[in-house]
Design an enzyme around this catalytic site. Structure first.
Site, short mmCIF file in Angstrom:
data_model
loop_
_atom_site.label_atom_id
_atom_site.label_comp_id
_atom_site.label_asym_id
_atom_site.label_seq_id
_atom_site.Cartn_x
_atom_site.Cartn_y
_atom_site.Cartn_z
N ASP A 290 1.17 103.51 -6.22
CA ASP A 290 2.00 102.51 -5.54
C ASP A 290 2.96 103.16 -4.53
O ASP A 290 4.17 102.90 -4.55
CB ASP A 290 2.81 101.69 -6.56
CG ASP A 290 1.96 101.16 -7.69
OD1 ASP A 290 0.79 100.83 -7.44
OD2 ASP A 290 2.48 101.07 -8.83
N GLU B 68 -2.07 91.22 -5.25
CA GLU B 68 -0.78 91.87 -5.54
C GLU B 68 -0.43 92.82 -4.41
O GLU B 68 -1.12 92.91 -3.40
CB GLU B 68 -0.86 92.62 -6.88
CG GLU B 68 -1.85 93.77 -6.89
CD GLU B 68 -1.91 94.50 -8.22
OE1 GLU B 68 -1.49 93.93 -9.25
OE2 GLU B 68 -2.41 95.65 -8.25
#
Length: 315
Positions: free
Chosen positions: A16, A188
């Protein structure tokens, strides 16, 4: 003259990844589990070797004691904000919230103050912020008791950097097969990319542990109402996906930045180097991308690791 190069990955354990460029410095963050670390570097290719500081550590118990994921640093009206996902370690997806830290001074030397969690209508994760026509908007991946999918993208206007106002509008849910790989239908990791008169909301699709985790794209014109779901057009195919030939699997959860001299666009993302390699092996990579004549981004194909790549322009 010998050309300067670097090699991916920049960080072996770097899921991420988020990069924010402010003047002459890059700020870099990745998921660290129970804490939030911040790197600072003058070069993009050297961000993982920059100065690093732990700026927040999760409490031993409480609503944000576990699963600290996907931190993002933003600068809003001169102050600094970090948005991150966390939960209580007990309630799973339905207890996930997006929390906010504020620093009104300097990211490395100022004080980070907890502002609580964003008042989203759904439990969720991966909150991001963008400015449009003088207003700030919040986009996140919301969970709920949905029969057909796990998470979808919602947008809302912001009253201040930690408070939403009005309705949370659903703008994207998993619809295509490439958004439903790995046993879960997922949208997402939204992030905004602006270019001329277009807004490109890039997001990650499918389960993050799937080889077919990839990037999708929503496009809107800057003269449209971003709170109207009809303003957004979804690409029918992924815009960035695995490359078996290059041994790159599950590329996604990205951010964008410019080269030091701001002449080049770069994508920062995580990926895995072997099929079904597991989320613990997600590593941070970067590569340059270009633009197609119709004004849309061309992210190309994920590059193999250990291949020399020219450093970003200006390094």
């Amino acid at each position: 003259m010998i050309e300067k190069t670097f090699k991916n990955p920049l960080l072996d354990f770097g899921a991420d990844p988020w990069v924010f460029k402010d003047r002459d410095y890059y700020y870099f963050m990745v998921t660290r589990g129970t804490k939030i670390d911040l790197w600072k570097s003058k070069t993009l290719s050297g961000i993982a070797q920059g100065n690093c500081k732990t700026i927040w550590t999760a409490p031993e118990e409480g609503i944000n004691c576990a699963n600290v994921w996907a931190p993002e640093i933003h600068k809003i009206n001169g102050s600094w904000y970090i948005y991150f996902t966390a939960n209580d370690g007990k309630g799973g997806d339905l207890s996930r919230k997006v929390f906010v830290l504020e620093n009104t001074s300097d990211p490395f030397n100022g004080v980070w103050e907890e502002k609580g969690f964003v008042n989203t209508e759904h439990s969720g994760l991966d909150g991001t912020v963008f400015e449009h026509q003088g207003k700030f908007y919040f986009v996140y991946a919301g969970y709920g008791n949905f029969p057909d999918y796990g998470s979808a993208l919602y947008i809302a206007e912001m009253e201040n950097p930690w408070t939403l106002k009005g309705t949370n509008v659903l703008i994207s849910k998993p619809e295509f097969d490439w958004e439903k790989q790995g046993g879960m239908a997922i949208n997402e990791g939204p992030v905004m990319l602006k270019r001329k008169n277009k807004l490109f909301l890039i997001y990650s699709a499918s389960a993050t542990w799937s080889d077919d985790y990839c990037l999708g794209m929503l496009t809107a014109s800057t003269d449209k109402d971003v709170l109207d779901k009809n303003s957004w057009v979804k690409s029918e195919q992924p815009v960035f996906k695995k490359s078996i030939e290059n041994q790159v699997f599950a590329p996604g959860h990205n951010s964008f930045t410019l080269s030091p001299d701001e002449t080049e666009d770069w994508i920062i993302y995580h990926a895995i180097s072997e099929s079904e390699g597991g989320t613990e092996h997600r590593s941070t990579r970067i590569q340059k991308f270009t633009w197609i004549l119709d004004g849309t981004p061309n992210f190309g194909i994920p590059l193999p690791i250990a291949t020399p790549i020219p450093v970003p322009s200006g390094e």
